[in-house]
Design a protein around this motif. Structure first.
Motif, PDB file in Angstrom:
ATOM      1  N   CYS A  23     -53.252 -15.860  -8.709  1.00  0.00           N
ATOM      2  CA  CYS A  23     -51.881 -16.006  -8.203  1.00  0.00           C
ATOM      3  C   CYS A  23     -51.266 -14.707  -7.716  1.00  0.00           C
ATOM      4  O   CYS A  23     -50.184 -14.711  -7.122  1.00  0.00           O
ATOM      5  N   CYS A  38     -54.065 -14.429 -17.346  1.00  0.00           N
ATOM      6  CA  CYS A  38     -52.831 -14.151 -16.604  1.00  0.00           C
ATOM      7  C   CYS A  38     -51.698 -14.939 -17.254  1.00  0.00           C
ATOM      8  O   CYS A  38     -51.836 -16.137 -17.499  1.00  0.00           O
ATOM      9  N   CYS A  69     -53.373 -10.510 -10.302  1.00  0.00           N
ATOM     10  CA  CYS A  69     -54.196 -11.630 -10.776  1.00  0.00           C
ATOM     11  C   CYS A  69     -55.046 -12.135  -9.614  1.00  0.00           C
ATOM     12  O   CYS A  69     -54.538 -12.313  -8.510  1.00  0.00           O
ATOM     13  N   CYS A  74     -50.346 -17.881 -14.607  1.00  0.00           N
ATOM     14  CA  CYS A  74     -51.105 -19.072 -14.221  1.00  0.00           C
ATOM     15  C   CYS A  74     -52.230 -19.370 -15.205  1.00  0.00           C
ATOM     16  O   CYS A  74     -52.910 -20.378 -15.065  1.00  0.00           O
TER      17      CYS A  74
HETATM   18 ZN   LIG Z   1     -52.237 -15.564 -12.292  1.00  0.00          ZN
END
Ligand SMILES: [Zn+2]
Ligand SMILES: [Zn+2]
Length: 338
Positions: free
Chosen positions: A309, A320, A306, A323
């Motif tokens: 994150c 994602c 991602c 997050c």
């Molecule tokens: Zn993420």
């Protein structure tokens, strides 16, 4: 497998299993969408598709273009170690993510070709239209003679019925030969010329594409990836399958240093409507835009972090799952419906 995941999700929810039969190097092979059998295919052609719902056969499709080939090769027994937790296993164990820590792994075939048109030779379409024409022709002639005799004779005996059948059959033969002759003389050469022209254009298209370093296999795979995203999205809620039957034309244009390709295809779209399989051949046009993709699936195991994150992304979703950051995972070609 990431190639199939969108369709698999839809088929599972509807209880549909599709058995596809391939002809691969002289052998008949089979792949089932419920994963009960998935044989490797190397440049095979589809010969039949059977559609089942909860075990009941609903439909068979048998007309496919023998110039369009498919490859599905996957060596799931290769060893793989989870990047996150270090679990060791075989690649096929990671299809739904790491079984231990659930890290997403986007797994794809070692080798795949989806609806790749390799050959541009002409194929003679099936002859069933001739039989249909002949039957219609007989019915029409019998009716014609029947009406004529019925209206002109004062009596109507068995003899008249025999007369109708004999004369009607004779007229139908004459009509059929006229039709057949006209067909061979006018329609077939015209069709042949038209097809040859469009084939020639496609060969030229692929020659021009060489200067852009565009691979045909990748292009067709990408097209299918985008078509799957489209047909198994909410916009097409009842679609359960599709098959590209032929490519009619491919045209490119350059705009602001970007490459666009307009593609016209004959596509058979299979829908589930009121527990019945509906099959319809449509001619559709799409625009493909070539994009600079940063994230591109490679063969086998894809670990896509991602951008926010760093967690592993499931490429078939839009955000994602840890997050919620949207990731615009794109392939080389981005599709728009026209
Ligand atoms: Zn993420
Ligand atoms: Zn793990």
């Amino acid at each position: 497998m990431i190639t199939e995941s969108k369709q698999a999700k839809r088929l599972n929810s509807l209880g549909i299993n599709i058995k596809t039969f391939f002809y691969d190097n002289g052998k008949k092979k089979q792949r089932n969408t419920d994963n009960s059998l998935n044989q490797d295919i190397k440049q095979g052609i589809i010969i039949e598709k059977d559609y089942y719902k909860h075990g009941d056969l609903l439909r068979k499709e048998k007309s496919f273009d023998s110039r369009i080939s498919y490859t599905y090769e996957f060596s799931g027994e290769d060893k793989y170690t989870c990047k996150n937790c270090g679990m060791e296993g075989e690649v096929k164990d990671f299809t739904d993510g790491c079984p231990y820590c659930h890290t997403n792994y986007n797994i794809d075939y070692d080798n795949k070709e989806l609806s790749n048109k390799k050959y541009y030779d002409l194929i003679i379409k099936d002859k069933s239209y001739i039989i249909k024409t002949f039957i219609l022709d007989i019915v029409f002639s019998l009716l014609l003679v029947g009406i004529y005799i019925y209206n002109t004779s004062r009596t109507f005996y068995t003899f008249d019925i025999i007369k109708i059948i004999v004369i009607g059959f004779f007229i139908s033969l004459v009509l059929f030969f006229i039709f057949y002759y006209l067909d061979a003389l006018i329609i077939l050469p015209w069709l042949r010329k038209k097809k040859e022209k469009s084939n020639q254009k496609q060969v030229e298209f692929w020659n021009r594409m060489q200067k852009y370093f565009i691979s045909k296999t990748k292009f067709y795979n990408n097209l299918n990836y985008e078509l799957r995203n489209l047909f198994y999205s909410d916009k097409y809620k009842d679609v359960v399958d599709y098959d590209i039957l032929d490519y009619n034309s491919l045209k490119e244009k350059e705009e602001d240093d970007k490459l666009f390709v307009t593609i016209n295809i004959d596509i058979r779209i299979i829908r589930l409507v009121n527990n019945k399989i509906e099959s319809k051949i449509e001619t559709k046009e799409f625009l493909l835009k070539r994009v600079e993709s940063k994230l591109e699936l490679t063969k086998k195991v894809n670990f896509i972090p991602c951008p926010n994150c760093g967690a592993s992304i499931d490429a078939t979703t839009e955000v994602c799952e840890y997050c919620g950051t949207p990731h615009n995972y794109l392939q080389e070609w981005y599709l728009q419906e026209l």
